[in-house]
Design an enzyme around this catalytic site. Structure first.
Site, PDB file in Angstrom:
ATOM      1  N   HIS A  59     -22.859  -9.829 -33.008  1.00 24.51           N
ATOM      2  CA  HIS A  59     -24.125 -10.694 -33.708  1.00 24.51           C
ATOM      3  C   HIS A  59     -23.603 -12.153 -33.546  1.00 24.51           C
ATOM      4  CE1 HIS A  59     -27.324 -10.779 -36.827  1.00 24.51           C
ATOM      5  NE2 HIS A  59     -26.979 -12.219 -36.432  1.00 24.51           N
ATOM      6  N   HIS A  70     -25.949 -15.643 -31.866  1.00 26.05           N
ATOM      7  CA  HIS A  70     -27.302 -16.044 -31.037  1.00 26.05           C
ATOM      8  C   HIS A  70     -26.918 -17.097 -29.920  1.00 26.05           C
ATOM      9  CE1 HIS A  70     -29.922 -14.521 -34.346  1.00 26.05           C
ATOM     10  NE2 HIS A  70     -28.915 -14.509 -35.137  1.00 26.05           N
ATOM     11  N   HIS A 110     -32.113  -8.067 -38.303  1.00 23.65           N
ATOM     12  CA  HIS A 110     -31.661  -8.964 -39.423  1.00 23.65           C
ATOM     13  C   HIS A 110     -32.222  -8.389 -40.890  1.00 23.65           C
ATOM     14  CE1 HIS A 110     -30.607 -11.478 -36.180  1.00 23.65           C
ATOM     15  NE2 HIS A 110     -29.974 -12.260 -36.971  1.00 23.65           N
ATOM     16  N   GLU A 128     -29.959 -10.057 -45.771  1.00 23.13           N
ATOM     17  CA  GLU A 128     -29.077 -11.567 -45.352  1.00 23.13           C
ATOM     18  C   GLU A 128     -29.492 -12.148 -46.498  1.00 23.13           C
ATOM     19  OE1 GLU A 128     -29.889 -13.813 -41.953  1.00 23.13           O
ATOM     20  OE2 GLU A 128     -28.283 -15.059 -42.198  1.00 23.13           O
ATOM     21  N   HIS A 183     -26.078  -8.525 -40.873  1.00 20.80           N
ATOM     22  CA  HIS A 183     -25.737  -8.929 -42.369  1.00 20.80           C
ATOM     23  C   HIS A 183     -25.889  -7.769 -43.130  1.00 20.80           C
ATOM     24  CE1 HIS A 183     -25.886 -13.132 -40.679  1.00 20.80           C
ATOM     25  NE2 HIS A 183     -27.012 -12.952 -40.323  1.00 20.80           N
ATOM     26  N   ASP A 227     -22.403 -15.593 -35.613  1.00 16.63           N
ATOM     27  CA  ASP A 227     -23.814 -15.969 -35.872  1.00 16.63           C
ATOM     28  C   ASP A 227     -24.185 -16.910 -35.040  1.00 16.63           C
ATOM     29  OD1 ASP A 227     -26.339 -15.054 -36.903  1.00 16.63           O
ATOM     30  OD2 ASP A 227     -25.947 -15.886 -38.809  1.00 16.63           O
TER      31      ASP A 227
HETATM   32 ZN   LIG Z   1     -28.385 -13.705 -36.792  1.00 16.51          ZN
END
Ligand SMILES: [Zn+2]
Length: 377
Positions: free
Chosen positions: A33, A35, A231, A234, A255, A313
């Site tokens: 995970h 980005h 997602h 979270e 998450h 992340d």
């Molecule tokens: Zn994310």
């Protein structure tokens, strides 16, 4: 049955000859995970801002990082606003899109990662055939499809030069359901040409029930054999996690911290062996979790032997590397080297590689961890 054997619990030897996952010599991580647009080098942002004559809030690395990166908790909305400060320098530029993918692989190789699944919204990096145009850009000629092609080129060249494996996940955005049909079509077109799955990112408070775009894209993903992560939980409540699993047929949860607020759902997902992509340092800075790490849901996941991984992340914004998340887990959550090995084995088992490549990755980890292998592997 092959698939079943691959998911058996590993046997740990009583004394480990090699311990790779200490603070100083990490090696052999799997990251699921992270980005792409949250992992860009500040130098690269400044280079393209300068090249394209785009004015940012600062002209030096330190100055830019003061606006973009942070180290004390903020609201989730404030976190999302960080992208506005630098994405205009990258989006819509062919060279920039390819280069950030290439440099991403380099960055992860340096961290000791051996396999990574990197995610991004192709629409956020495009400036043509996107409605509305993101980042207040002028209309150009870089389409979401060409973005995927450029990222693929960057990832492949990075794999060749830095000797790790990188795959990608294409993101739908919660507030842009009109982009989702194209996202799933791109997943299909580039399936296993680095693209391994679809994701849904953005503000969880935008429900999928109200917009059919995401739901239909995920239904098409199921029909086409595209893997799915979402997602959920979270900052949102457990109901978003339930929606991800039951409506979107998510195979992994991004998450998922707030799953633990609903004990029935949590138990159900433990029984299903659902994978949770945890990002501890991110969860602190976005205020997704309570700021006291000793009460973090990751501890419950660990104690319950849940299927979860540790991830960065958005390392640019969180000023982090994977080592930061491991350090936090070790210092405040009682993680041992054996726990870290288990985390990476969980990640390898729940990655979206085809079964044969998944087994190769698991074997690579078992060798690195010097584990006693059963003959099935
Ligand atoms: Zn994310």
């Amino acid at each position: 049955m092959e698939g079943k054997l691959a998911f058996e619990k590993p046997k740990f030897p009583s004394t480990l000859k090699k311990v790779f996952l200490c603070e100083t010599c990490m090696s052999g991580e799997v990251e699921l995970h992270v980005h792409l647009d949250g992992s860009i080098k500040a130098e690269t942002i400044l280079y393209f801002a300068n090249k394209r004559g785009i004015k940012l809030l600062a002209e030096t690395v330190e100055g830019l990082l003061q606006h973009v990166a942070y180290s004390k908790p903020m609201s989730f909305a404030e976190f999302l606003a960080k992208f506005d400060h630098y994405m205009p320098a990258i989006a819509g530029d062919r060279e920039a899109v390819k280069r950030i993918a290439y440099e991403f692989v380099e960055m992860k190789a340096k961290e000791g990662v051996i396999y990574v699944e990197v995610r991004y919204s192709p629409h956020f990096l495009a400036n043509s055939k996107v409605d509305p145009l993101p980042w207040e850009q002028e209309e150009g000629d870089l389409t979401p499809e060409e973005v995927v092609d450029l990222v693929n080129q960057g990832l492949r060249e990075g794999e060749r030069d830095f000797n790790i494996k990188a795959r990608s996940i294409l993101c739908c955005m919660r507030h842009r359901p009109n982009w989702s049909p194209e996202v799933v079509e791109l997943c299909k077109k580039y399936q296993n040409d680095t693209v391994v799955a679809i994701d849904l990112a953005g503000n969880e408070m935008v429900s999928c029930k109200e917009s059919s775009g995401h739901r239909e894209a995920y239904e098409e993903a199921v029909r086409s054999g595209i893997h799915r992560t979402v997602h959920a939980g979270e900052i949102g409540p457990p109901s978003v996690v339930r929606e991800a699993v039951e409506i979107l047929k998510a195979e992994r949860i991004g998450h998922g911290y707030h799953t633990t607020d609903d004990p029935d759902l949590y138990k159900e997902l433990l029984e299903k062996n659902m994978h949770f992509e945890l990002c501890p340092w991110s969860s602190y800075l976005t205020s997704a979790c309570c700021s006291d790490f000793t009460k973090h849901p990751a501890i419950q996941f660990k104690n319950d032997k849940a299927n979860y991984s540790l991830n960065t992340d958005d390392p640019l914004i969180f000023g982090s590397t994977l080592n930061k998340d491991y350090k936090v887990a070790k210092k405040y959550m009682g993680f041992t080297d054996e726990d870290f090995m288990q985390v990476n084995i969980n990640a390898a088992r729940s990655c979206f590689l085809p079964e044969k490549e998944k087994r190769e990755l698991l074997n690579q980890l078992y060798e690195a961890y010097d584990m006693i292998l059963s003959t099935e592997f």
